[in-house]
Design an enzyme around this catalytic site. Structure first.
Site, PDB file in Angstrom:
ATOM      1  N   PHE A  57      32.882  39.956  25.639  1.00  0.00           N
ATOM      2  CA  PHE A  57      34.117  40.713  25.847  1.00  0.00           C
ATOM      3  C   PHE A  57      34.989  40.765  24.593  1.00  0.00           C
ATOM      4  O   PHE A  57      35.153  41.823  23.964  1.00  0.00           O
ATOM      5  CB  PHE A  57      34.853  40.083  27.038  1.00  0.00           C
ATOM      6  CG  PHE A  57      36.235  40.607  27.315  1.00  0.00           C
ATOM      7  CD1 PHE A  57      36.581  41.925  27.055  1.00  0.00           C
ATOM      8  CD2 PHE A  57      37.195  39.768  27.867  1.00  0.00           C
ATOM      9  CE1 PHE A  57      37.860  42.400  27.334  1.00  0.00           C
ATOM     10  CE2 PHE A  57      38.469  40.224  28.150  1.00  0.00           C
ATOM     11  CZ  PHE A  57      38.801  41.541  27.881  1.00  0.00           C
ATOM     12  N   ASN A  78      23.998  34.897  22.630  1.00  0.00           N
ATOM     13  CA  ASN A  78      22.884  34.307  23.375  1.00  0.00           C
ATOM     14  C   ASN A  78      21.960  35.444  23.791  1.00  0.00           C
ATOM     15  O   ASN A  78      22.252  36.177  24.731  1.00  0.00           O
ATOM     16  CB  ASN A  78      23.417  33.554  24.594  1.00  0.00           C
ATOM     17  CG  ASN A  78      22.326  32.903  25.411  1.00  0.00           C
ATOM     18  OD1 ASN A  78      21.139  33.106  25.152  1.00  0.00           O
ATOM     19  ND2 ASN A  78      22.711  32.131  26.415  1.00  0.00           N
ATOM     20  N   LYS A  94      22.095  32.716  18.931  1.00  0.00           N
ATOM     21  CA  LYS A  94      23.043  31.676  18.521  1.00  0.00           C
ATOM     22  C   LYS A  94      22.360  30.444  17.924  1.00  0.00           C
ATOM     23  O   LYS A  94      22.874  29.845  16.984  1.00  0.00           O
ATOM     24  CB  LYS A  94      23.922  31.259  19.700  1.00  0.00           C
ATOM     25  CG  LYS A  94      23.157  30.829  20.935  1.00  0.00           C
ATOM     26  CD  LYS A  94      24.080  30.381  22.062  1.00  0.00           C
ATOM     27  CE  LYS A  94      24.685  29.039  21.749  1.00  0.00           C
ATOM     28  NZ  LYS A  94      25.407  28.469  22.911  1.00  0.00           N
ATOM     29  N   ASN A 115      27.568  23.792  24.710  1.00  0.00           N
ATOM     30  CA  ASN A 115      27.822  25.190  24.366  1.00  0.00           C
ATOM     31  C   ASN A 115      29.190  25.399  23.735  1.00  0.00           C
ATOM     32  O   ASN A 115      29.335  26.166  22.782  1.00  0.00           O
ATOM     33  CB  ASN A 115      27.693  26.044  25.634  1.00  0.00           C
ATOM     34  CG  ASN A 115      27.403  27.494  25.329  1.00  0.00           C
ATOM     35  OD1 ASN A 115      26.408  27.817  24.699  1.00  0.00           O
ATOM     36  ND2 ASN A 115      28.279  28.373  25.771  1.00  0.00           N
ATOM     37  N   TYR A 157      35.548  23.296  31.661  1.00  0.00           N
ATOM     38  CA  TYR A 157      35.728  24.368  30.671  1.00  0.00           C
ATOM     39  C   TYR A 157      36.968  24.084  29.836  1.00  0.00           C
ATOM     40  O   TYR A 157      36.924  24.087  28.595  1.00  0.00           O
ATOM     41  CB  TYR A 157      35.850  25.729  31.359  1.00  0.00           C
ATOM     42  CG  TYR A 157      36.386  26.795  30.436  1.00  0.00           C
ATOM     43  CD1 TYR A 157      35.587  27.335  29.432  1.00  0.00           C
ATOM     44  CD2 TYR A 157      37.702  27.249  30.544  1.00  0.00           C
ATOM     45  CE1 TYR A 157      36.079  28.298  28.565  1.00  0.00           C
ATOM     46  CE2 TYR A 157      38.199  28.208  29.683  1.00  0.00           C
ATOM     47  CZ  TYR A 157      37.387  28.729  28.702  1.00  0.00           C
ATOM     48  OH  TYR A 157      37.885  29.678  27.838  1.00  0.00           O
ATOM     49  N   LYS A 211      30.984  40.420  32.669  1.00  0.00           N
ATOM     50  CA  LYS A 211      31.504  39.108  33.069  1.00  0.00           C
ATOM     51  C   LYS A 211      31.454  38.884  34.581  1.00  0.00           C
ATOM     52  O   LYS A 211      31.640  37.759  35.050  1.00  0.00           O
ATOM     53  CB  LYS A 211      32.943  38.935  32.564  1.00  0.00           C
ATOM     54  CG  LYS A 211      33.031  38.778  31.052  1.00  0.00           C
ATOM     55  CD  LYS A 211      34.476  38.768  30.551  1.00  0.00           C
ATOM     56  CE  LYS A 211      35.245  37.553  31.013  1.00  0.00           C
ATOM     57  NZ  LYS A 211      34.793  36.302  30.383  1.00  0.00           N
ATOM     58  N   HIS A 262      38.758  44.047  38.546  1.00  0.00           N
ATOM     59  CA  HIS A 262      38.407  43.945  39.965  1.00  0.00           C
ATOM     60  C   HIS A 262      39.293  44.839  40.830  1.00  0.00           C
ATOM     61  O   HIS A 262      38.803  45.438  41.805  1.00  0.00           O
ATOM     62  CB  HIS A 262      38.490  42.488  40.420  1.00  0.00           C
ATOM     63  CG  HIS A 262      37.394  41.637  39.859  1.00  0.00           C
ATOM     64  ND1 HIS A 262      36.065  41.872  40.120  1.00  0.00           N
ATOM     65  CD2 HIS A 262      37.417  40.555  39.030  1.00  0.00           C
ATOM     66  CE1 HIS A 262      35.310  40.979  39.495  1.00  0.00           C
ATOM     67  NE2 HIS A 262      36.111  40.173  38.815  1.00  0.00           N
ATOM     68  N   PHE A 308      46.593  38.152  47.105  1.00  0.00           N
ATOM     69  CA  PHE A 308      46.960  36.982  47.893  1.00  0.00           C
ATOM     70  C   PHE A 308      48.374  37.131  48.438  1.00  0.00           C
ATOM     71  O   PHE A 308      49.277  37.646  47.760  1.00  0.00           O
ATOM     72  CB  PHE A 308      46.896  35.707  47.052  1.00  0.00           C
ATOM     73  CG  PHE A 308      45.493  35.284  46.691  1.00  0.00           C
ATOM     74  CD1 PHE A 308      44.422  35.556  47.527  1.00  0.00           C
ATOM     75  CD2 PHE A 308      45.257  34.596  45.512  1.00  0.00           C
ATOM     76  CE1 PHE A 308      43.135  35.158  47.201  1.00  0.00           C
ATOM     77  CE2 PHE A 308      43.976  34.185  45.170  1.00  0.00           C
ATOM     78  CZ  PHE A 308      42.907  34.475  46.018  1.00  0.00           C
ATOM     79  N   GLY A 309      48.564  36.627  49.653  1.00  0.00           N
ATOM     80  CA  GLY A 309      49.885  36.604  50.253  1.00  0.00           C
ATOM     81  C   GLY A 309      50.738  35.486  49.675  1.00  0.00           C
ATOM     82  O   GLY A 309      50.406  34.896  48.645  1.00  0.00           O
ATOM     83  N   TYR A 334      45.562  26.097  42.133  1.00  0.00           N
ATOM     84  CA  TYR A 334      45.865  27.453  41.682  1.00  0.00           C
ATOM     85  C   TYR A 334      47.142  27.478  40.854  1.00  0.00           C
ATOM     86  O   TYR A 334      48.168  26.932  41.264  1.00  0.00           O
ATOM     87  CB  TYR A 334      46.019  28.360  42.910  1.00  0.00           C
ATOM     88  CG  TYR A 334      46.117  29.824  42.611  1.00  0.00           C
ATOM     89  CD1 TYR A 334      44.984  30.582  42.358  1.00  0.00           C
ATOM     90  CD2 TYR A 334      47.355  30.466  42.609  1.00  0.00           C
ATOM     91  CE1 TYR A 334      45.074  31.939  42.104  1.00  0.00           C
ATOM     92  CE2 TYR A 334      47.456  31.820  42.359  1.00  0.00           C
ATOM     93  CZ  TYR A 334      46.312  32.550  42.109  1.00  0.00           C
ATOM     94  OH  TYR A 334      46.410  33.903  41.858  1.00  0.00           O
TER      95      TYR A 334
END
Length: 330
Positions: free
Chosen positions: A11, A33, A54, A92, A139, A177, A186, A200-201, A292
């Site tokens: 990206f 990759n 890579k 990685n 991550y 992705k 999305h 989401f509410g 979240y």
């Protein structure tokens, strides 16, 4: 002199390659990759000298096979925040990055790399200080650990090291992705498929759709990278976000109104979109409770102090451009 972009078919990497091309830079070695062959599609409209795997790249770069390398834009990483294989993530994102950094330092090449706002975890302050860095997943930890290496190396480095903590990046060339693509991507696909966007509410004191993020266009991400490329004397770790927290409602509403505009329909207010069923709120999922982030906002103080003074696109500006680009790809 040669330029190298790792994660070049991904990206952000592909957007940096394209931005370099637009400045006349074509002596570019693209690294990725290659076990995912279909990612080459992001480079079809780009000009490069070579396309390397890579693993082959690290070995050859360390040997000096590429001659004089001016800069490496290191965007290659596993960016899946849901990945749970710690060994894979550390190999990685951490060890691979250290190998590239070591080769850059040995050869005097500029090293510009992708860090992440995931380093901040559940913090409510987003400033480049160790005291507020508390990643919540492997991550974020892999990125955090590499930033600590950079902090130790920086005082004695003879060449540029510039790291960018990307916030929520959206824009062209992210289709591959999948589930890790941006909310804008999305929302666009959901509206085209179902005629509505689901958000989401209410949760944790935030009204429906009002959870906020610092959404930054990949156009601005590429511009910041090129600014530091042009200023090799500037090193450090910098937040790369707009400095504005905007709600998910802004993303969804802009997607809806841009698609309406492309159909020659007038814009609607958020309230009208909700009333007409174009935006729908769903109960906040139990699986995400306590995990979240309801708010992120980059502190730009350090970035601005480094001399980057260009304005950043708002969600309304950037998402409008992106939706028009996506519509042209369909």
């Amino acid at each position: 002199m040669t330029l190298i972009v790792t994660g070049a078919a991904g990206f952000i990497g592909a957007n940096i390659v394209k931005a370099l091309n637009e400045r006349g830079e074509t002596r570019i070695i693209a690294v990725d990759n290659l076990t995912r062959a279909d990612k080459f599609k992001n480079l079809v409209d780009c000009e490069i000298d070579d396309y390397l795997d890579k693993t082959e790249f690290v070995e050859r770069f360390a040997r000096g096979d590429f001659g004089k390398v001016r800069a490496v834009f290191h965007e290659g990483a596993c960016s899946d925040t849901m990945e749970t294989d710690g060994r894979y993530m550390m190999d990685n994102n951490f060890r691979y990055s250290r190998a590239v950094l070591d080769a850059c330092l040995a050869q005097g090449a500029q090293f510009l790399y992708a860090s992440s706002a995931a380093i901040y975890g559940g913090s409510t302050r987003f400033v480049e200080e160790r005291s507020v860095e508390a990643p919540l997943n492997v991550y974020g930890y892999s990125k955090f650990l590499f930033d600590q290496v950079v902090r130790r190396v920086l005082p004695n480095a003879k060449s540029q090291i510039a790291g960018f903590r990307y916030f929520n990046v959206y824009g062209p060339r992210e289709t591959h992705k999948g589930r890790m693509a941006s909310v804008a991507f999305h929302n666009f696909n959901q509206f085209r498929a179902e005629g509505k966007v689901k958000l989401f509410g209410e949760y944790n004191g935030y009204a429906a759709g009002e959870q906020t993020r610092d959404f930054v266009s990949v156009e601005d991400v590429a511009k910041v990278n090129l600014f530091f490329f042009d200023h090799p004397e500037k090193s450090g770790i910098f937040n790369l976000g707009t400095g504005r927290a905007q709600p998910f409602n802004d993303i969804a509403s802009t997607v809806v109104n841009t698609l309406r505009a492309l159909d020659n329909l007038p814009p609607l207010t958020l309230a009208q979109q909700v009333e007409q069923g174009l935006i729908e709120y769903v109960p906040f999922p139990d699986a995400l409770r306590g995990k979240y982030q309801c708010f992120t906002q980059a502190d730009q103080t350090k970035l601005r102090a480094a001399g980057y003074d260009a304005p950043f696109l708002t969600v309304q500006e950037g998402v409008d451009r992106y939706v028009r680009w996506l519509s042209g790809q369909v």
